[in-house]
Write a protein that holds these residues in place. Structure first.
Motif, PDB file in Angstrom:
ATOM      1  N   PHE A 184      54.910  74.317  22.909  1.00 62.23           N
ATOM      2  CA  PHE A 184      54.423  75.397  23.762  1.00 62.23           C
ATOM      3  C   PHE A 184      55.326  75.658  24.976  1.00 62.23           C
ATOM      4  CE2 PHE A 184      49.586  75.000  22.713  1.00 62.23           C
ATOM      5  CZ  PHE A 184      49.882  75.092  21.353  1.00 62.23           C
ATOM      6  N   GLY A 185      56.185  74.689  25.287  1.00 68.23           N
ATOM      7  CA  GLY A 185      57.002  74.782  26.486  1.00 68.23           C
ATOM      8  C   GLY A 185      56.445  73.895  27.575  1.00 68.23           C
ATOM      9  N   ALA A 186      57.333  73.202  28.281  1.00 72.23           N
ATOM     10  CA  ALA A 186      56.910  72.242  29.306  1.00 72.23           C
ATOM     11  C   ALA A 186      56.189  72.905  30.469  1.00 72.23           C
ATOM     12  CB  ALA A 186      58.119  71.466  29.824  1.00 72.23           C
ATOM     13  N   ASP A 187      56.398  74.200  30.661  1.00 68.63           N
ATOM     14  CA  ASP A 187      55.794  74.892  31.803  1.00 68.63           C
ATOM     15  C   ASP A 187      54.420  75.489  31.494  1.00 68.63           C
ATOM     16  OD1 ASP A 187      58.004  74.350  33.379  1.00 68.63           O
ATOM     17  OD2 ASP A 187      59.029  76.198  32.812  1.00 68.63           O
ATOM     18  N   ARG A 188      53.949  75.372  30.255  1.00 68.77           N
ATOM     19  CA  ARG A 188      52.643  75.957  29.906  1.00 68.77           C
ATOM     20  C   ARG A 188      51.553  75.251  30.721  1.00 68.77           C
ATOM     21  NH1 ARG A 188      50.243  78.266  25.118  1.00 68.77           N
ATOM     22  NH2 ARG A 188      52.362  78.798  24.432  1.00 68.77           N
ATOM     23  N   PRO A 189      50.715  76.003  31.440  1.00 67.17           N
ATOM     24  CA  PRO A 189      49.669  75.364  32.256  1.00 67.17           C
ATOM     25  C   PRO A 189      48.613  74.690  31.386  1.00 67.17           C
ATOM     26  CG  PRO A 189      49.372  77.740  32.210  1.00 67.17           C
ATOM     27  CD  PRO A 189      50.693  77.473  31.551  1.00 67.17           C
ATOM     28  N   ALA A 190      48.070  73.604  31.900  1.00 66.13           N
ATOM     29  CA  ALA A 190      47.069  72.846  31.148  1.00 66.13           C
ATOM     30  C   ALA A 190      46.194  72.052  32.109  1.00 66.13           C
ATOM     31  CB  ALA A 190      47.741  71.908  30.142  1.00 66.13           C
ATOM     32  N   ALA A 191      45.112  71.510  31.565  1.00 66.94           N
ATOM     33  CA  ALA A 191      44.232  70.633  32.351  1.00 66.94           C
ATOM     34  C   ALA A 191      43.757  69.510  31.446  1.00 66.94           C
ATOM     35  CB  ALA A 191      43.041  71.415  32.905  1.00 66.94           C
ATOM     36  N   LEU A 192      43.965  68.288  31.882  1.00 66.34           N
ATOM     37  CA  LEU A 192      43.472  67.123  31.156  1.00 66.34           C
ATOM     38  C   LEU A 192      42.198  66.650  31.840  1.00 66.34           C
ATOM     39  CD1 LEU A 192      45.492  64.183  29.711  1.00 66.34           C
ATOM     40  CD2 LEU A 192      43.460  63.718  31.076  1.00 66.34           C
ATOM     41  N   CYS A 193      41.098  66.697  31.105  1.00 65.14           N
ATOM     42  CA  CYS A 193      39.783  66.340  31.655  1.00 65.14           C
ATOM     43  C   CYS A 193      39.351  65.012  31.048  1.00 65.14           C
ATOM     44  CB  CYS A 193      38.758  67.426  31.348  1.00 65.14           C
ATOM     45  SG  CYS A 193      39.257  69.081  31.870  1.00 65.14           S
ATOM     46  N   ARG A 194      39.117  64.041  31.885  1.00 65.67           N
ATOM     47  CA  ARG A 194      38.824  62.683  31.425  1.00 65.67           C
ATOM     48  C   ARG A 194      37.498  62.195  31.992  1.00 65.67           C
ATOM     49  NH1 ARG A 194      39.623  57.399  32.818  1.00 65.67           N
ATOM     50  NH2 ARG A 194      40.100  58.005  34.963  1.00 65.67           N
ATOM     51  N   GLU A 195      36.687  61.578  31.128  1.00 65.60           N
ATOM     52  CA  GLU A 195      35.418  60.974  31.554  1.00 65.60           C
ATOM     53  C   GLU A 195      34.516  61.991  32.266  1.00 65.60           C
ATOM     54  OE1 GLU A 195      34.814  56.911  31.141  1.00 65.60           O
ATOM     55  OE2 GLU A 195      35.394  58.375  29.621  1.00 65.60           O
ATOM     56  N   LEU A 196      34.334  63.151  31.679  1.00 62.78           N
ATOM     57  CA  LEU A 196      33.533  64.208  32.298  1.00 62.78           C
ATOM     58  C   LEU A 196      32.120  63.734  32.616  1.00 62.78           C
ATOM     59  CD1 LEU A 196      34.690  67.252  30.139  1.00 62.78           C
ATOM     60  CD2 LEU A 196      35.142  66.878  32.577  1.00 62.78           C
ATOM     61  N   THR A 197      31.661  64.054  33.803  1.00 58.10           N
ATOM     62  CA  THR A 197      30.332  63.745  34.368  1.00 58.10           C
ATOM     63  C   THR A 197      30.117  62.262  34.643  1.00 58.10           C
ATOM     64  OG1 THR A 197      28.974  63.369  32.355  1.00 58.10           O
ATOM     65  CG2 THR A 197      29.400  65.675  33.000  1.00 58.10           C
ATOM     66  N   LYS A 198      31.108  61.434  34.378  1.00 60.40           N
ATOM     67  CA  LYS A 198      30.956  60.004  34.597  1.00 60.40           C
ATOM     68  C   LYS A 198      31.501  59.618  35.976  1.00 60.40           C
ATOM     69  CE  LYS A 198      31.331  59.120  29.645  1.00 60.40           C
ATOM     70  NZ  LYS A 198      32.080  58.451  28.556  1.00 60.40           N
ATOM     71  N   THR A 199      31.341  58.362  36.326  1.00 65.05           N
ATOM     72  CA  THR A 199      31.736  57.891  37.659  1.00 65.05           C
ATOM     73  C   THR A 199      33.210  58.146  37.950  1.00 65.05           C
ATOM     74  OG1 THR A 199      30.066  56.150  37.535  1.00 65.05           O
ATOM     75  CG2 THR A 199      31.806  55.881  39.172  1.00 65.05           C
ATOM     76  N   TYR A 200      34.060  57.942  36.937  1.00 65.10           N
ATOM     77  CA  TYR A 200      35.503  58.084  37.161  1.00 65.10           C
ATOM     78  C   TYR A 200      36.038  59.388  36.564  1.00 65.10           C
ATOM     79  CZ  TYR A 200      35.033  53.228  38.513  1.00 65.10           C
ATOM     80  OH  TYR A 200      34.641  52.070  39.133  1.00 65.10           O
TER      81      TYR A 200
END
Length: 282
Positions: A184-200
């Motif tokens: 996709f290309g290194a500049d493609r915007p993204a979001a990594l969502c981890r442990e949603l709604t949890k403490t961390y």
């Protein structure tokens, strides 16, 4: 099991992603009234019910990838006998990259009612938190496990203009992000969502190249949902001058003024208005 009714039914329960407080009142009601609760992980369900202070009087059975083919007809028989069957997975809505689709299809094929007590979804939660366009998106679930198949899938998706939502396992996320950045290309915007709604809970909003480097430094833990911005829209190929003049003439014949016709043609082909004007008046 409880008192039999005239018509059994299947209810899909949207389970919390991590925070038990996110369950709905209907989720609680269904757990407390279902004759059979089919759970992806019976121990996790028991723990959730305890955290919620809900008594589950119905029979709890396991329903996961390894036994759903065998257990589906058994549950359909229970539904056909007039009982209420509730299906719950480890988090989010059943059937969405989780067990459930097979049971839903089987219940529908015998004419049994299927409904849902909707609840949390990692897909829409991550999409909303990502800060990326959410008016149009597509969900790709888990990418193929083998590197070759994964890269092939990503090449096919590279031109997708809608925002993409993906699931990925922690031990594969670094390799997946590297392949995403390559495709996709290194500049493609993204979001990594981890442990949603949890403490961390953690949401990293960075270009794919930066996320790939971040993941390579150490294996992230927990449940991961990845949101990737769509490919930039490509302008239509510029037609030749004769085609542009004909397009303007067609719009004038349809009742537009020449000014509006030129503006419309310029917008259609992603051109500057003065470029179309020059062609028409050449």
């Amino acid at each position: 099991m409880g008192e039999m009714s005239d018509v059994g039914r299947l209810v899909l329960l949207g389970a919390p992603l991590g925070n038990p407080a996110d369950v709905s009142a209907r989720f609680r009601e269904m757990l407390a009234t279902a004759d059979v609760v089919a759970a992806e992980d019976t121990r996790r369900l028991t723990r959730l019910a305890r955290d919620l202070g809900v008594d589950v009087p119905g029979r709890i059975v396991s329903y996961f990838e390894g036994n759903e083919e065998r257990r589906t007809p058994e549950l359909v028989e229970v539904i056909q006998a007039g009982y209420l069957v509730a299906l719950v997975t480890d988090g989010g809505m059943p059937s969405v990259s989780d067990p459930g689709y097979r049971l839903v299809r089987a219940a529908l094929e015998v004419g049994a009612p299927v409904t849902a007590a909707p609840g949390p979804s990692a897909v829409t939660t991550a999409l909303a938190l990502s800060g990326l366009p959410s008016d149009r998106f597509c969900f790709e679930g888990f990418l193929p496990r083998s590197p070759g198949a994964r890269r092939s899938r990503l090449r096919a998706l590279a031109g997708e203009e809608r925002t993409l939502v993906l699931f990925e396992a922690p031990h594969r996320i670094a390799a997946a992000l590297t392949d995403l950045a390559d495709a996709f290309g290194a500049d493609r915007p993204a979001a990594l969502c981890r442990e949603l709604t949890k403490t961390y809970e953690e949401v990293l909003r960075r270009p794919l190249g930066e996320l790939a480097r971040w993941a390579a430094e150490g294996e992230p833990r927990g449940e991961i949902t990845l949101v990737v911005g769509g490919a930039p829209a490509t302008a239509p190929e510029r037609p030749d001058d004769e085609t542009l003049r004909a397009a303007v003439a067609d719009r004038e014949a349809a009742g537009l003024s020449r000014r509006d016709a030129i503006t419309d043609v310029a917008t259609t082909y992603g051109l500057r208005r003065r470029e179309v004007y020059a062609v028409v008046h050449a």
